[in-house]
Design a protein around this motif. Structure first.
Motif, PDB file in Angstrom:
ATOM      1  N   THR A 312      -8.319 -15.005  18.192  1.00 34.53           N
ATOM      2  CA  THR A 312      -9.667 -14.752  18.714  1.00 34.53           C
ATOM      3  C   THR A 312     -10.728 -15.212  17.719  1.00 34.53           C
ATOM      4  OG1 THR A 312      -8.876 -12.850  19.994  1.00 34.53           O
ATOM      5  CG2 THR A 312     -11.238 -12.976  19.563  1.00 34.53           C
ATOM      6  N   ILE A 313     -10.517 -14.924  16.443  1.00 32.98           N
ATOM      7  CA  ILE A 313     -11.457 -15.357  15.405  1.00 32.98           C
ATOM      8  C   ILE A 313     -11.572 -16.874  15.380  1.00 32.98           C
ATOM      9  CG2 ILE A 313     -11.786 -15.500  12.902  1.00 32.98           C
ATOM     10  CD1 ILE A 313     -10.601 -12.661  12.749  1.00 32.98           C
ATOM     11  N   PHE A 336      -4.376  -6.369   8.494  1.00 29.37           N
ATOM     12  CA  PHE A 336      -5.327  -7.385   8.944  1.00 29.37           C
ATOM     13  C   PHE A 336      -6.630  -7.299   8.155  1.00 29.37           C
ATOM     14  CE2 PHE A 336      -8.949  -8.693  11.476  1.00 29.37           C
ATOM     15  CZ  PHE A 336      -8.569  -9.969  11.855  1.00 29.37           C
ATOM     16  N   VAL A 337      -7.070  -8.436   7.625  1.00 30.10           N
ATOM     17  CA  VAL A 337      -8.360  -8.516   6.938  1.00 30.10           C
ATOM     18  C   VAL A 337      -9.013  -9.846   7.287  1.00 30.10           C
ATOM     19  CG1 VAL A 337      -7.796  -7.015   4.993  1.00 30.10           C
ATOM     20  CG2 VAL A 337      -7.251  -9.457   4.866  1.00 30.10           C
ATOM     21  N   LEU A 338     -10.331  -9.880   7.212  1.00 27.02           N
ATOM     22  CA  LEU A 338     -11.072 -11.121   7.408  1.00 27.02           C
ATOM     23  C   LEU A 338     -11.111 -11.886   6.095  1.00 27.02           C
ATOM     24  CD1 LEU A 338     -14.020  -9.785   9.570  1.00 27.02           C
ATOM     25  CD2 LEU A 338     -12.175 -11.264  10.334  1.00 27.02           C
ATOM     26  N   MET A 339     -10.728 -13.157   6.142  1.00 28.85           N
ATOM     27  CA  MET A 339     -10.664 -13.971   4.939  1.00 28.85           C
ATOM     28  C   MET A 339     -11.989 -14.696   4.703  1.00 28.85           C
ATOM     29  SD  MET A 339      -7.736 -13.004   4.152  1.00 28.85           S
ATOM     30  CE  MET A 339      -7.511 -13.997   2.673  1.00 28.85           C
ATOM     31  N   LEU A 355     -15.532  -5.902  10.333  1.00 32.13           N
ATOM     32  CA  LEU A 355     -14.676  -4.872   9.762  1.00 32.13           C
ATOM     33  C   LEU A 355     -13.610  -5.518   8.895  1.00 32.13           C
ATOM     34  CD1 LEU A 355     -12.065  -3.577  12.359  1.00 32.13           C
ATOM     35  CD2 LEU A 355     -13.123  -5.821  12.468  1.00 32.13           C
ATOM     36  N   ASN A 356     -13.061  -4.719   7.989  1.00 34.68           N
ATOM     37  CA  ASN A 356     -11.923  -5.132   7.159  1.00 34.68           C
ATOM     38  C   ASN A 356     -12.133  -6.485   6.476  1.00 34.68           C
ATOM     39  OD1 ASN A 356     -10.868  -2.856   8.334  1.00 34.68           O
ATOM     40  ND2 ASN A 356      -8.849  -3.718   8.683  1.00 34.68           N
ATOM     41  N   VAL A 357     -13.193  -6.606   5.697  1.00 32.61           N
ATOM     42  CA  VAL A 357     -13.445  -7.865   5.000  1.00 32.61           C
ATOM     43  C   VAL A 357     -12.887  -7.806   3.582  1.00 32.61           C
ATOM     44  CG1 VAL A 357     -15.517  -8.331   6.336  1.00 32.61           C
ATOM     45  CG2 VAL A 357     -15.708  -7.117   4.166  1.00 32.61           C
ATOM     46  N   LEU A 360     -13.420 -11.842  -1.290  1.00 29.12           N
ATOM     47  CA  LEU A 360     -13.800 -13.248  -1.190  1.00 29.12           C
ATOM     48  C   LEU A 360     -14.778 -13.481  -0.045  1.00 29.12           C
ATOM     49  CD1 LEU A 360     -10.377 -15.045  -1.844  1.00 29.12           C
ATOM     50  CD2 LEU A 360     -12.360 -14.932  -3.367  1.00 29.12           C
ATOM     51  N   PHE A 361     -14.597 -12.734   1.058  1.00 31.90           N
ATOM     52  CA  PHE A 361     -15.509 -12.881   2.197  1.00 31.90           C
ATOM     53  C   PHE A 361     -16.923 -12.461   1.792  1.00 31.90           C
ATOM     54  CE2 PHE A 361     -17.726 -11.546   5.982  1.00 31.90           C
ATOM     55  CZ  PHE A 361     -17.389 -12.511   6.919  1.00 31.90           C
TER      56      PHE A 361
END
Length: 398
Positions: A312-313, A336-339, A355-357, A360-361
């Motif tokens: 989805t991202i 799960f994390v956002l890169m 959420l969940n960053v 580095l993000f």
């Protein structure tokens, strides 16, 4: 002697001058030097409770403190302390109300009918029994002038909904409509059923631009009719997916219908505990391609599939580069994390909720989103390093 006399005269002169000009200085430094228009402008920034206190300051304040009020918003906290008599007293003073947001009962609806002739928008919560007679009277008074209707039914749904449904049909001028309820305890007709009309080609609301609704598998046929009758003109929709009865096929129908709304500018979809969302990335891609005017996207995806989240991202990153506002949340697994490269193609964003960053993000936020004005991060591990990075960012609203 003369020098003493001169001093005394001088002192007396100063004293006399001070006394004679004291009222003038006082007037110059008081609110009285402002005209009613400026005073009303200043008072317009005050909350309703503050206006109650200022009303006691002077007769002038009594005259102007409620004059600029066009939106009356009474939250749950104040609503519980406000009896029906006090509510009617407020309406008598606020003679130019065009929008009301509060919890209503029979008495309050009657007061609104009596004292709000300019009403054009309502955001009401029905809590308790509302008589059909009072509901009919309310819509008989305002149906032809209401532009926005939002109703949340807290009490027995079927009783209020049947009366509300009948009356909504007479609101031909409405541009935004929303009816929310506890869908966990109700399986019957809803807003999509109303929008279908008595026959498939009936358009009850020819000026409709925005709608909030609940969607489930049993709504598929009504939703298809809704898209056919209203899809070309809608600019904003908010969908709550009923997880009790919505499979991957139903989601495909929902998202496929949304992709046939070319004028859409604002899209919000909230799901809850849906196990099967395999078609989501593909359908979202089609929406991104077809809805070229879309500026705001909000997705709340409560699925445990990290694969679905990642796909989805990537779909959003590749196909939604025009959007200005993004809200992306849900309930993935802890892994799960956002890169750092997540959403790096959305360079036009001005508002972002995530959420969940990762560290580095956060470190690359300013470079990835140069136009960002508002940032909200949820479920973030706030370490000292993250706080230091955030402190160095431009002035964002948090």
């Amino acid at each position: 002697m003369s020098s003493v006399g001169d001093k005394e005269l001088s002192l007396q002169g100063l004293s006399i001058k001070g006394e004679s000009n004291a009222p003038e200085v006082g007037r110059k430094d008081s609110v009285d030097r402002f005209g009613d228009a400026l005073t009303q402008r200043l008072l317009s920034y005050l909350a309703l409770e503050d206006r109650f206190r200022l009303e006691c300051v002077s007769k002038r304040f009594q005259r102007v403190v409620y004059e600029p009020v066009t939106d009356l918003i009474i939250g749950d906290h104040l609503s519980t302390k406000l009896n029906d008599k006090s509510f009617e007293s407020i309406l008598k003073k606020c003679k130019h109300i065009t929008r009301i947001e509060l919890t209503v009962n029979n008495s309050r609806l009657e007061s609104i009918v009596k004292h709000c002739p300019q009403l054009a928008a309502i955001d009401v919560r029905f809590d308790g029994d509302i008589s059909d007679e009072i509901m009919d009277q309310f819509f008989a008074t305002f149906a032809k002038q209401l532009k926005s209707i939002k109703a949340y039914i807290l009490c027995e749904y079927i009783t209020v909904w049947k009366c509300l449904e009948t009356n909504l049909k007479s609101c031909a001028e409405v541009t935004k409509i929303a009816v929310q309820y506890d869908y966990h305890n109700y399986f019957g007709d809803n807003l999509l059923h109303l929008m279908s009309g008595d026959d498939d080609n009936e358009v009850l609301f020819p000026k409709l631009k925005a709608m909030d609704f609940v969607f489930a598998a049993h709504d598929i046929n009504h939703f298809e009719t809704f898209v056919r009758n209203y899809g070309q003109r809608l600019t904003a929709i908010e969908v709550t997916v009923d997880e009790r009865n919505c499979d991957d096929k139903a989601m495909a129908v929902l998202l496929g219908g949304v992709s046939r709304m070319p004028a859409l500018k604002d899209l919000k979809i909230a799901s809850s505990s849906i196990d099967s969302m395999d078609s989501l990335p593909t359908q979202l891609k089609q929406i991104g391609l077809n809805c070229a005017q879309l500026k705001r996207l909000s997705l709340d995806l409560n699925t445990k599939s990290n694969k679905t989240f990642r796909q989805t991202i990537q779909t959003i990153n590749d196909n939604y580069r025009r959007i200005r506002r993004l809200e992306f949340s849900g309930n993935p697994t802890k892994e799960f994390v956002l890169m750092s490269d997540s959403f790096n193609g959305l360079t036009r964003l001005s508002h972002l909720t995530l959420l969940n960053v990762t560290f580095l993000f956060v470190n690359q936020i300013h470079d990835s989103f140069p136009r960002l004005q508002y940032l909200r991060l949820r479920k973030v591990n706030i370490s000292d390093d993250v706080l230091e990075l955030v402190s160095k960012l431009p002035l964002y609203a948090w």
